[in-house]
Design a protein around this motif. Structure first.
Motif, PDB file in Angstrom:
ATOM      1  N   GLU A   1       0.742  -1.053   0.077  1.00 26.70           N
ATOM      2  CA  GLU A   1       0.176   0.032  -0.065  1.00 26.70           C
ATOM      3  C   GLU A   1       0.908   1.338  -0.076  1.00 26.70           C
ATOM      4  OE1 GLU A   1      -3.333   0.054  -0.255  1.00 26.70           O
ATOM      5  OE2 GLU A   1      -3.900  -1.828  -0.026  1.00 26.70           O
ATOM      6  N   SER A   2       2.151   1.002   0.224  1.00 26.44           N
ATOM      7  CA  SER A   2       2.908   2.289   0.325  1.00 26.44           C
ATOM      8  C   SER A   2       3.173   3.116  -0.940  1.00 26.44           C
ATOM      9  CB  SER A   2       4.223   1.946   0.958  1.00 26.44           C
ATOM     10  OG  SER A   2       4.955   0.901   0.562  1.00 26.44           O
ATOM     11  N   CYS A   3       3.803   4.169  -0.868  1.00 25.14           N
ATOM     12  CA  CYS A   3       4.207   5.106  -2.131  1.00 25.14           C
ATOM     13  C   CYS A   3       5.619   5.341  -1.945  1.00 25.14           C
ATOM     14  CB  CYS A   3       3.272   6.292  -1.947  1.00 25.14           C
ATOM     15  SG  CYS A   3       1.629   6.137  -2.537  1.00 25.14           S
TER      16      CYS A   3
ATOM     17  N   ARG B   1       4.379  -0.306  -5.488  1.00 26.25           N
ATOM     18  CA  ARG B   1       4.779   0.804  -4.885  1.00 26.25           C
ATOM     19  C   ARG B   1       4.611   1.848  -5.919  1.00 26.25           C
ATOM     20  NH1 ARG B   1       9.348   0.335  -1.228  1.00 26.25           N
ATOM     21  NH2 ARG B   1       8.015  -0.996  -0.073  1.00 26.25           N
TER      22      ARG B   1
ATOM     23  N   ASN C   1       1.066   2.585  -7.074  1.00 24.67           N
ATOM     24  CA  ASN C   1       0.521   3.455  -5.820  1.00 24.67           C
ATOM     25  C   ASN C   1       0.879   4.983  -5.963  1.00 24.67           C
ATOM     26  OD1 ASN C   1      -0.379   1.150  -4.716  1.00 24.67           O
ATOM     27  ND2 ASN C   1       0.973   0.925  -3.345  1.00 24.67           N
ATOM     28  N   THR C   2       2.196   5.182  -6.319  1.00 22.66           N
ATOM     29  CA  THR C   2       2.889   6.363  -6.282  1.00 22.66           C
ATOM     30  C   THR C   2       2.032   7.151  -7.608  1.00 22.66           C
ATOM     31  OG1 THR C   2       4.899   5.395  -5.564  1.00 22.66           O
ATOM     32  CG2 THR C   2       4.990   7.836  -6.472  1.00 22.66           C
TER      33      THR C   2
END
Ligand code: ZN
Ligand code: ZN
Ligand code: FE
Length: 756
Positions: A636-638, A677, A680-681
């Motif tokens: 879920e991170s960016c 990632r 997501n970004t």
């Protein structure tokens, strides 16, 4: 006042839509008789006309039944009802078609074999037992065999088959399922199969289907003539056969579609939700992209580096009969030579495919109009069409157009769109038209649709790219021309599909489109409506070296982005040994064959190459597809990213993102994690940019379009972020977000720009 239970009335009913050749008149006839109504039904022009009288309550039932439960293949677009004074009819009849073909025309589509016909071909006492061309009003070929409208047998390729007396009596009997089914035929009077060797010589081996299946089981490759063209087929469980097909077709990686005997066989290999099951078993019978199960036992080389498999079910009696001989899975890919349209004519196929196949299974029912299988998928319980093909095309969409227009699309995934009487009609996918054969086919389909729909174009609408053949075609025509910028056309396709009127923000991400500033666009944030847009922001430009070669060689995008970042060490990056980095660096320094680009597609290419996934592609969007497939969706991170504001509006930066990816690579972070990632970004940066633009323009609705949104992970994450910020989000469903939807967008925009 006491209601008169037995009031009588007379209605005149006009029904427009796909209502001819689909069993509409017998359906009306039986419904009317059942309800004791009197009058008649007739085909008038392209519509169905009913003059009907009887008890008011029954009349209401009658109309309700027509609207709610029409025959399976019918598609009602418009229905007009007028009351008239009673005429005193004594019975209900089907009367002869009359009148000049009206102006509101719809073209019937090719539909998969129906349940009743399936029974007919397997019922030992039936006239149609084992007959490969069995069909009825509810199923069978339509668009692919039509020469002209009105849709009568004499204007189809069935013209050359004279009906035997039994078929003729069924054709004329309103109680028969084959009443006015134009392609109706039987073993005594209809088309026949032939089995040929690769030189085109007939093999007399008794039953052609049995013989063909025996060859498939032995590992041979066959070209099999279907509804809209030839398929290349081989036993999908036979790895060597699939490998042979790949090498002969010079198609090393592109995923191949698999036809499976039944739904159970599909579920054996892939996940299948209720919605997906509904889609794959529909009478449109598309190829459906399904998630492979871990236990999938089909050879990997069918869809290398891909977590999905394109599957479809047998949709003609011929296919059903082939599978009945003990097959389970067949590779079924369009038979064409690379860059050329699908083969659909016997003599050309035999000539063109003799190096590719071992045998031909073909028939003498002529295909007038070639059409590939459609491709669709399910996203959040909604069907998304990626390729408009058999069963879908021509696709009529009611958008209230005011003009008769011809929109010519782009170039790589071309399709044409025509409008008349409020409707846009989108053609089937016509592929990359750069080869002369494909361009000839494109013009042929265009002429055919102009003639079928009787369009007298008031303008030709085209892309702004001066070198597209579609643009050049427009330039060669007499009359008004209108250019619509590529990404505006993508955006318009989504606005028009969802009938949005207020200004919206368009997030348009794709590979390549000619921009208004002469640069290559493809990471665009636009604001506006069908009348026009402004560019409110974009992915920051980067000079990409190599022109068209950069599309085929993602490593060039990687080197170009790295060049922009300044000197950045490349240790730890896989695949770099094969890159000709020095030459590209030098070319970038000298500005040789470099193009400023805001293309999101190239940024995905760059990341895919940096992760060592794909340096050179062998099929369209391969690098991005591989990047999507390996992503670990739990992440879920960016990364950090930057949003700038300059004269062009809000710019999405990439430097921070690429630096962070390189750092992650050096740290040994897994590429699945990096990929997700990165997705997501991009989603987060997009949402931030859209929020900014939304504030400036007071807009809270967004449309997503462009080929990058074929990537369902990107689509899902962008929607989530935007909805999280209070936006209502729309995306293409009925028509492709890729360039296959461009002509529809061009047309929708041009119609509005030209005014009422
Ligand atoms: Zn049928
Ligand atoms: Zn017959
Ligand atoms: Fe595009």
């Amino acid at each position: 006042m006491k209601r008169n239970k037995h009031a009588h009335e007379r209605y005149l009913v006009d029904i427009h839509g796909i209502v001819q050749g689909v069993g509409f008149r017998p359906f009306v006839y039986h419904s009317a008789r059942e309800l004791k109504l009197y009058g008649y039904v007739s085909n008038i022009g392209g519509s169905v006309f009913i003059d009907v009288e009887g008890e008011t309550a029954e009349l209401k039932h009658f109309i309700n039944k027509i609207v709610k439960t029409p025959p399976p293949l019918a598609q009602i677009e418009r229905i007009n009802i007028r009351k008239e004074s009673m005429k005193g009819y004594q019975q209900f009849d089907i009367i002869k078609s009359s009148g000049e073909n009206g102006d509101l025309r719809f073209i019937p589509k090719d539909m998969a074999i129906c349940t009743n016909c399936k029974q007919d071909i397997f019922e030992s006492t039936s006239r149609w037992v084992h007959y490969e061309f069995t069909n009825c009003t509810d199923c069978g070929p339509r668009y692919s065999i039509i020469g002209e409208l009105p849709y009568d047998r004499c204007s189809t390729s069935m013209k050359s088959f004279e009906m035997c007396p039994i078929c003729k009596s069924e054709y004329e009997n309103p109680n028969s399922r084959r009443f006015h089914a134009q392609p109706v035929c039987c073993p005594d009077c209809g088309p026949q199969l032939k089995l040929l060797d690769f030189k085109g010589e007939e093999i007399t081996a008794g039953n052609a289907v049995k013989a063909a299946v025996k060859l498939l089981k032995e590992g041979f490759i066959l070209a099999v003539k279907g509804v809209g063209g030839f398929h290349l087929m081989c036993d999908a469980e036979n790895q060597q056969a699939v490998a042979k097909l790949r090498s002969r077709k010079k198609r090393p990686h592109r995923p191949l579609a698999v036809m499976a005997v039944d739904v159970t066989a599909i579920e054996h290999q892939c996940m299948l939700s209720d919605k997906e099951r509904q889609l794959i078993t529909s009478s449109q019978s598309p190829i459906v992209l399904l998630k492979k199960k871990r236990t999938c036992s089909l050879p990997d080389i069918i869809a290398l580096d891909n977590d999905k498999l394109g599957m479809l079910l047998p949709y003609t009696p011929l296919h059903m009969l082939m599978f009945a001989e003990g097959l389970k899975y067949l590779v079924a890919t369009s038979a064409n030579i690379s860059g050329m349209p699908i083969e659909y004519e016997n003599h050309k196929a035999v000539k063109g495919l003799s190096d590719v196949v071992d045998y031909f299974l073909l028939h003498n029912r002529e295909i007038k109009i070639p059409i590939d299988d459609a491709v669709a998928k399910v996203f959040e319980e909604r069907e998304i069409v990626s390729r408009v093909g058999r069963g879908y095309a021509p696709l009529p969409i009611n958008i209230g157009t005011q003009h008769q227009l011809i929109a010519l699309g782009a170039e790589q995934k071309s399709a044409i769109c025509l409008s008349k009487n409020g409707y846009a009609h989108l053609s089937q996918y016509l592929g990359d038209i750069k080869s002369p054969e494909a361009y000839e086919n494109y013009k042929k389909i265009l002429d055919h649709l102009i003639q079928l729909l009787r369009v007298k174009p008031q303008a030709y609408v085209h892309d702004m790219h001066p070198n597209y053949l579609s643009t050049q075609y427009a330039m060669e025509q007499q009359g008004q021309k209108l250019a619509i910028q590529h990404h505006f056309a993508h955006m318009a396709s989504c606005i028009a599909e969802h009938k949005l009127n207020k200004p919206v923000i368009g997030v348009i991400y794709d590979g390549t489109g000619f921009g208004e500033d002469g640069k290559i666009w493809g990471g665009e944030i636009l604001v506006g409506n069908l009348e026009g847009v402004i560019r409110a922001g974009h992915l920051k430009y980067c000079a990409i070296q190599g022109g068209d070669k950069a599309v085929e060689e993602p490593w060039r995008s990687a080197v170009s982005y790295l060049h922009k970042l300044g000197d950045f060490g490349l240790e730890g990056i896989a695949g770099i040994g094969s890159w000709n980095k020095g030459t590209v660096d030098a070319a970038l320094k000298a500005g040789l064959n470099c193009f400023e680009s805001s293309s999101m597609g190239r940024l995905f290419d760059c990341v895919s190459a940096l992760l060592g996934l794909c340096s050179t592609i062998t099929y369209d969007a391969q690098a991005a597809i591989m990047l999507e497939c390996i992503a670990d969706k739990k992440v879920e991170s960016c990364y950090e990213y930057e949003i700038y504001q300059d004269k062009d509006g809000i710019l999405i930066g990439y430097q921070e993102i690429i630096k962070a990816i390189l750092t992650d690579l050096r740290k040994g972070t897994g590429i699945s994690e990096i990929s997700c990632r990165f997705h997501n970004t991009i989603a987060a940066a997009t949402a931030d940019a859209v929020v900014e633009v939304g504030k400036i323009h007071s807009v809270r609705e967004a449309v997503l379009s462009g080929g990058c949104f074929e990537n369902l992970l990107l689509l899902e994450r962008v929607i989530k972020r935007l909805e999280g910020n209070g936006f209502t989000v729309y995306f293409n469903e009925k028509l492709p977000c890729n360039d296959g939807g461009i002509s529809f967008g061009q047309l929708a925009a041009a119609d509005r720009i030209m005014g009422g």
